[in-house]
Scaffold this motif. Structure first.
Motif, PDB file in Angstrom:
ATOM      1  N   LEU A 143     -62.546   7.441  -1.566  1.00 54.17           N
ATOM      2  CA  LEU A 143     -63.568   6.918  -2.491  1.00 54.17           C
ATOM      3  C   LEU A 143     -62.948   6.060  -3.582  1.00 54.17           C
ATOM      4  O   LEU A 143     -63.554   5.087  -4.045  1.00 54.17           O
ATOM      5  N   ALA A 144     -61.736   6.410  -4.011  1.00 50.26           N
ATOM      6  CA  ALA A 144     -61.073   5.673  -5.087  1.00 50.26           C
ATOM      7  C   ALA A 144     -60.352   4.430  -4.606  1.00 50.26           C
ATOM      8  O   ALA A 144     -59.852   3.651  -5.427  1.00 50.26           O
ATOM      9  N   GLY A 145     -60.294   4.233  -3.295  1.00 55.96           N
ATOM     10  CA  GLY A 145     -59.606   3.062  -2.766  1.00 55.96           C
ATOM     11  C   GLY A 145     -58.100   3.148  -2.834  1.00 55.96           C
ATOM     12  O   GLY A 145     -57.398   2.138  -2.724  1.00 55.96           O
ATOM     13  N   ARG A 146     -57.566   4.346  -3.013  1.00 58.94           N
ATOM     14  CA  ARG A 146     -56.117   4.499  -3.087  1.00 58.94           C
ATOM     15  C   ARG A 146     -55.514   4.573  -1.692  1.00 58.94           C
ATOM     16  O   ARG A 146     -56.078   5.200  -0.794  1.00 58.94           O
ATOM     17  N   PRO A 147     -54.359   3.970  -1.491  1.00 60.82           N
ATOM     18  CA  PRO A 147     -53.710   4.087  -0.191  1.00 60.82           C
ATOM     19  C   PRO A 147     -53.188   5.500   0.018  1.00 60.82           C
ATOM     20  O   PRO A 147     -52.865   6.212  -0.950  1.00 60.82           O
ATOM     21  N   ALA A 148     -53.125   5.910   1.250  1.00 61.31           N
ATOM     22  CA  ALA A 148     -52.559   7.223   1.562  1.00 61.31           C
ATOM     23  C   ALA A 148     -51.062   7.206   1.293  1.00 61.31           C
ATOM     24  O   ALA A 148     -50.380   6.209   1.564  1.00 61.31           O
ATOM     25  N   PRO A 149     -50.515   8.274   0.745  1.00 63.70           N
ATOM     26  CA  PRO A 149     -49.064   8.321   0.549  1.00 63.70           C
ATOM     27  C   PRO A 149     -48.349   8.284   1.890  1.00 63.70           C
ATOM     28  O   PRO A 149     -48.865   8.765   2.904  1.00 63.70           O
ATOM     29  N   LEU A 150     -47.177   7.706   1.895  1.00 63.27           N
ATOM     30  CA  LEU A 150     -46.406   7.654   3.128  1.00 63.27           C
ATOM     31  C   LEU A 150     -46.006   9.069   3.529  1.00 63.27           C
ATOM     32  O   LEU A 150     -45.422   9.807   2.721  1.00 63.27           O
ATOM     33  N   PRO A 151     -46.341   9.482   4.743  1.00 63.55           N
ATOM     34  CA  PRO A 151     -45.970  10.841   5.156  1.00 63.55           C
ATOM     35  C   PRO A 151     -44.463  10.958   5.300  1.00 63.55           C
ATOM     36  O   PRO A 151     -43.768   9.997   5.633  1.00 63.55           O
ATOM     37  N   TYR A 152     -43.958  12.124   4.998  1.00 60.56           N
ATOM     38  CA  TYR A 152     -42.531  12.352   5.234  1.00 60.56           C
ATOM     39  C   TYR A 152     -42.309  13.813   5.606  1.00 60.56           C
ATOM     40  O   TYR A 152     -43.153  14.674   5.349  1.00 60.56           O
ATOM     41  N   ARG A 153     -41.185  14.062   6.205  1.00 61.09           N
ATOM     42  CA  ARG A 153     -40.820  15.393   6.649  1.00 61.09           C
ATOM     43  C   ARG A 153     -39.438  15.717   6.102  1.00 61.09           C
ATOM     44  O   ARG A 153     -38.652  14.818   5.792  1.00 61.09           O
ATOM     45  N   ALA A 154     -39.156  16.986   6.006  1.00 55.10           N
ATOM     46  CA  ALA A 154     -37.853  17.424   5.529  1.00 55.10           C
ATOM     47  C   ALA A 154     -37.516  18.747   6.209  1.00 55.10           C
ATOM     48  O   ALA A 154     -38.414  19.528   6.568  1.00 55.10           O
ATOM     49  N   PRO A 155     -36.218  19.019   6.404  1.00 54.61           N
ATOM     50  CA  PRO A 155     -35.839  20.280   7.065  1.00 54.61           C
ATOM     51  C   PRO A 155     -36.074  21.478   6.151  1.00 54.61           C
ATOM     52  O   PRO A 155     -35.866  21.404   4.935  1.00 54.61           O
ATOM     53  N   VAL A 156     -36.492  22.572   6.749  1.00 59.27           N
ATOM     54  CA  VAL A 156     -36.733  23.790   5.992  1.00 59.27           C
ATOM     55  C   VAL A 156     -35.452  24.616   5.980  1.00 59.27           C
ATOM     56  O   VAL A 156     -34.708  24.669   6.972  1.00 59.27           O
ATOM     57  N   HIS A 157     -35.174  25.233   4.846  1.00 58.56           N
ATOM     58  CA  HIS A 157     -33.917  25.954   4.677  1.00 58.56           C
ATOM     59  C   HIS A 157     -33.902  27.265   5.453  1.00 58.56           C
ATOM     60  O   HIS A 157     -32.871  27.666   6.002  1.00 58.56           O
ATOM     61  N   ASP A 158     -35.037  27.949   5.478  1.00 58.88           N
ATOM     62  CA  ASP A 158     -35.107  29.280   6.078  1.00 58.88           C
ATOM     63  C   ASP A 158     -36.181  29.322   7.155  1.00 58.88           C
ATOM     64  O   ASP A 158     -37.066  28.470   7.198  1.00 58.88           O
ATOM     65  N   GLU A 159     -36.098  30.355   7.983  1.00 58.21           N
ATOM     66  CA  GLU A 159     -37.175  30.591   8.937  1.00 58.21           C
ATOM     67  C   GLU A 159     -38.470  30.880   8.182  1.00 58.21           C
ATOM     68  O   GLU A 159     -38.474  31.562   7.156  1.00 58.21           O
ATOM     69  N   VAL A 160     -39.563  30.326   8.686  1.00 58.91           N
ATOM     70  CA  VAL A 160     -40.878  30.571   8.092  1.00 58.91           C
ATOM     71  C   VAL A 160     -41.791  31.126   9.174  1.00 58.91           C
ATOM     72  O   VAL A 160     -41.973  30.497  10.217  1.00 58.91           O
ATOM     73  N   HIS A 161     -42.319  32.297   8.926  1.00 59.84           N
ATOM     74  CA  HIS A 161     -43.253  32.884   9.883  1.00 59.84           C
ATOM     75  C   HIS A 161     -44.542  32.088   9.897  1.00 59.84           C
ATOM     76  O   HIS A 161     -44.979  31.568   8.881  1.00 59.84           O
ATOM     77  N   GLY A 162     -45.145  32.006  11.060  1.00 52.41           N
ATOM     78  CA  GLY A 162     -46.361  31.225  11.226  1.00 52.41           C
ATOM     79  C   GLY A 162     -47.526  32.062  11.682  1.00 52.41           C
ATOM     80  O   GLY A 162     -47.388  33.224  12.044  1.00 52.41           O
ATOM     81  N   HIS A 163     -48.678  31.464  11.627  1.00 48.65           N
ATOM     82  CA  HIS A 163     -49.893  32.043  12.172  1.00 48.65           C
ATOM     83  C   HIS A 163     -49.939  31.670  13.655  1.00 48.65           C
ATOM     84  O   HIS A 163     -49.509  30.584  14.038  1.00 48.65           O
ATOM     85  N   PRO A 164     -50.452  32.527  14.521  1.00 49.68           N
ATOM     86  CA  PRO A 164     -50.402  32.194  15.951  1.00 49.68           C
ATOM     87  C   PRO A 164     -51.239  30.993  16.352  1.00 49.68           C
ATOM     88  O   PRO A 164     -50.936  30.326  17.332  1.00 49.68           O
ATOM     89  N   TYR A 165     -52.311  30.684  15.592  1.00 52.62           N
ATOM     90  CA  TYR A 165     -53.153  29.564  16.019  1.00 52.62           C
ATOM     91  C   TYR A 165     -53.569  28.655  14.874  1.00 52.62           C
ATOM     92  O   TYR A 165     -54.189  27.630  15.097  1.00 52.62           O
ATOM     93  N   ASP A 166     -53.248  28.988  13.641  1.00 55.48           N
ATOM     94  CA  ASP A 166     -53.618  28.155  12.493  1.00 55.48           C
ATOM     95  C   ASP A 166     -52.379  27.569  11.826  1.00 55.48           C
ATOM     96  O   ASP A 166     -51.292  28.149  11.873  1.00 55.48           O
ATOM     97  N   THR A 167     -52.573  26.431  11.175  1.00 56.91           N
ATOM     98  CA  THR A 167     -51.548  25.853  10.309  1.00 56.91           C
ATOM     99  C   THR A 167     -51.400  26.729   9.070  1.00 56.91           C
ATOM    100  O   THR A 167     -52.363  27.333   8.616  1.00 56.91           O
ATOM    101  N   ARG A 168     -50.189  26.794   8.531  1.00 59.05           N
ATOM    102  CA  ARG A 168     -49.970  27.466   7.247  1.00 59.05           C
ATOM    103  C   ARG A 168     -49.477  26.450   6.232  1.00 59.05           C
ATOM    104  O   ARG A 168     -48.690  25.562   6.559  1.00 59.05           O
ATOM    105  N   LEU A 169     -49.909  26.575   4.984  1.00 65.18           N
ATOM    106  CA  LEU A 169     -49.422  25.767   3.874  1.00 65.18           C
ATOM    107  C   LEU A 169     -48.651  26.696   2.944  1.00 65.18           C
ATOM    108  O   LEU A 169     -49.225  27.641   2.395  1.00 65.18           O
ATOM    109  N   VAL A 170     -47.366  26.424   2.785  1.00 66.42           N
ATOM    110  CA  VAL A 170     -46.480  27.332   2.054  1.00 66.42           C
ATOM    111  C   VAL A 170     -45.842  26.588   0.883  1.00 66.42           C
ATOM    112  O   VAL A 170     -45.228  25.531   1.084  1.00 66.42           O
ATOM    113  N   PRO A 171     -45.940  27.108  -0.339  1.00 66.96           N
ATOM    114  CA  PRO A 171     -45.276  26.459  -1.475  1.00 66.96           C
ATOM    115  C   PRO A 171     -43.762  26.425  -1.282  1.00 66.96           C
ATOM    116  O   PRO A 171     -43.168  27.360  -0.739  1.00 66.96           O
TER     117      PRO A 171
END
Length: 469
Positions: free
Chosen positions: A378-406
């Motif tokens: 709505l504001a006409g702002r461009p989407a930020p460029l997506p980026y990825r980074a390696p995770v330091h530790d193992e992160v447990h996941g949900h079997p069928y859903d995405t998780r958002l972890v701080p």
């Protein structure tokens, strides 16, 4: 409702709160479901990881997390943009509705880049009497060959001049009235030629650029008094829940409202105009009146998105004839978020409603999944460029859903944080962003998509520790 929630410690799955589930987010998670959901959790007998017997009806209709974000942004960008002309002193933080084109050459005449001497021809030079050439004055008389005169930074270069010699690179002989250079003088040195930065008509910035303090300076230098910008989206926040206190300590089953103080400033950081934050309690009629009379571009509710006895958002939307576009998202936390469209009605234009879960971190998930992409469009702002980074530790996941972890940035890695339960804000308050953990989890070294927070940047966090494994 943004009540407490029975959660599990990020590190070992042990119960750390011992409180009953929030009635508003019962569908989000309870102790049994959370235990089943986290990949890699073993039974007390050491058996295989607990697996869900099968997706529920709610999970069947849940929109995949990437699809929900994409849809929200597409809906926002489909709306016709509204524009306005605003003076420079009111344009900070807005978005350009058109390219910023230079209205003049920059610089608009040849200028001195340094304080020093303007000379003509080879030296030594005869020092001209009668003052200096200063910035802000009109064109000076032509400089005779072999002459030198004092000049200030930004002053207009007189015709026939050869170069500027910096004050520290020259010496004068007062007796002879001569100027001598202590370094080689190259024709054109320390002169900013007309149009060095841009020519009139050059595009300086594309449309959709954010107006920062530097952009304001550039626009002023290029001749602008006002800018054409996209009108900021208007958002009204409706905080639901009879259990919420606005001051003091929790008592007698009442808890502090965490979302009212948080959501408005969060939206402001996204560059929108928050017209009001209103607390309605668990009053279905008050919610209906607020939803059907608001003229905000986006109505944002907190709590009441599940199916409990006082979860009124779905019934109110049905009564208002709203079109439900997203009804739950396959993400944890934040599963019972929603996005709806309210049709134009009389003087009211078509609007949208985002329903956030009541648990605080689940609400943050809803902000980043549905509200932020919609408002960006709505504001006409461009989407930020997506980026990825390696995770330091193992992160447990949900079997069928995405998780958002701080997480926090540490040595080019993402370090997930403790206190990431749906009812918790301690992790996100210390975080640089949220890591997007795919179903099934991630191993140390896996690259994860990153969602930056609006106010964070690539600077070391002040908070140490708190890793999640």
């Amino acid at each position: 409702m943004n009540g407490r929630h029975h959660d599990f410690d990020a590190a070992d799955g042990s119960d750390v709160t011992g409180t009953p589930p929030s009635r508003s987010d019962k569908a989000e998670s309870d102790g049994v479901e959370e235990a089943l959901a986290l990949v890699g959790r073993k039974t007390s007998q050491g058996g295989a990881p607990a697996a869900a017997a099968g997706p529920s009806t709610a999970r069947h209709r849940a929109t995949p997390w990437p699809d929900a974000r994409t849809l929200a942004e597409r809906i926002g960008r489909a709306a016709p943009p509204r524009t306005q002309r605003v003076p420079l002193d009111q344009a900070l933080g807005q978005v350009l509705a058109e390219p910023l084109a230079a209205l003049c050459d920059l610089p608009s005449f040849d200028t001195s880049a340094m304080d020093g001497w303007i000379v003509a021809g080879p030296g030594p030079w005869t020092v001209q009497v009668g003052g200096s050439i200063l910035a802000g004055h009109g064109e000076a008389s032509p400089l005779p060959d072999g002459a030198a005169v004092r000049i200030a930074t930004g002053a207009r270069i007189p015709p026939e001049a050869t170069a500027v010699i910096r004050s520290e690179h020259a010496r004068t002989d007062a007796d002879k009235g001569q100027l001598y250079a202590e370094r080689e003088v190259v024709p054109g040195q320390d002169i900013r030629p007309r149009g060095q930065e841009c020519r009139s008509g050059d595009q300086l910035l594309p449309a959709a650029s954010l107006v920062t303090p530097a952009v304001l300076g550039l626009a002023a230098a290029a001749g602008y008094d006002e800018l054409l910008t996209v009108v900021r989206p208007r958002v009204e926040v409706l905080v639901l829940g009879d259990e919420l206190l606005t001051a003091g300590l929790p008592h007698d089953g009442l808890i502090r409202d965490a979302l009212g103080p948080m959501v408005g400033p969060w939206l402001h950081a996204l560059g929108v105009h928050v017209v009001a934050t209103r607390r309605l309690g668990d009053d279905a009629e008050a919610l209906y009146r607020a939803v059907t009379t608001s003229d905000a571009d986006l109505i944002l509710t907190t709590g009441g998105t599940a199916a409990g006895p006082v979860d009124h958002v779905h019934p109110v939307l049905r009564k208002a004839g709203a079109e439900l576009l997203v009804d739950s998202v396959a993400v944890r936390p934040g599963h019972p978020m929603l996005l709806a469209r309210l049709a134009a009605d009389g003087d009211l234009p078509a609007r949208h409603l985002v329903g956030l879960p009541g648990n605080p971190l689940a609400a943050v998930s809803g902000l980043l999944t549905l509200a932020e992409p919609l408002l960006r469009g709505l504001a006409g702002r461009p989407a930020p460029l997506p980026y990825r980074a390696p995770v330091h530790d193992e992160v447990h996941g949900h079997p069928y859903d995405t998780r958002l972890v701080p997480f926090v940035h540490r040595a080019d890695h993402l370090v997930p944080l403790h206190y990431n339960g749906p009812a918790m804000l301690r992790g996100i308050a210390a975080a640089d962003g949220l890591a997007v953990v795919p179903p099934g989890g991630a191993q140390a070294g896996d690259e994860l998509e990153v969602l930056d927070l609006p106010w964070t940047s690539w600077t070391p966090s002040l908070v140490e520790g708190g890793r999640f494994t």
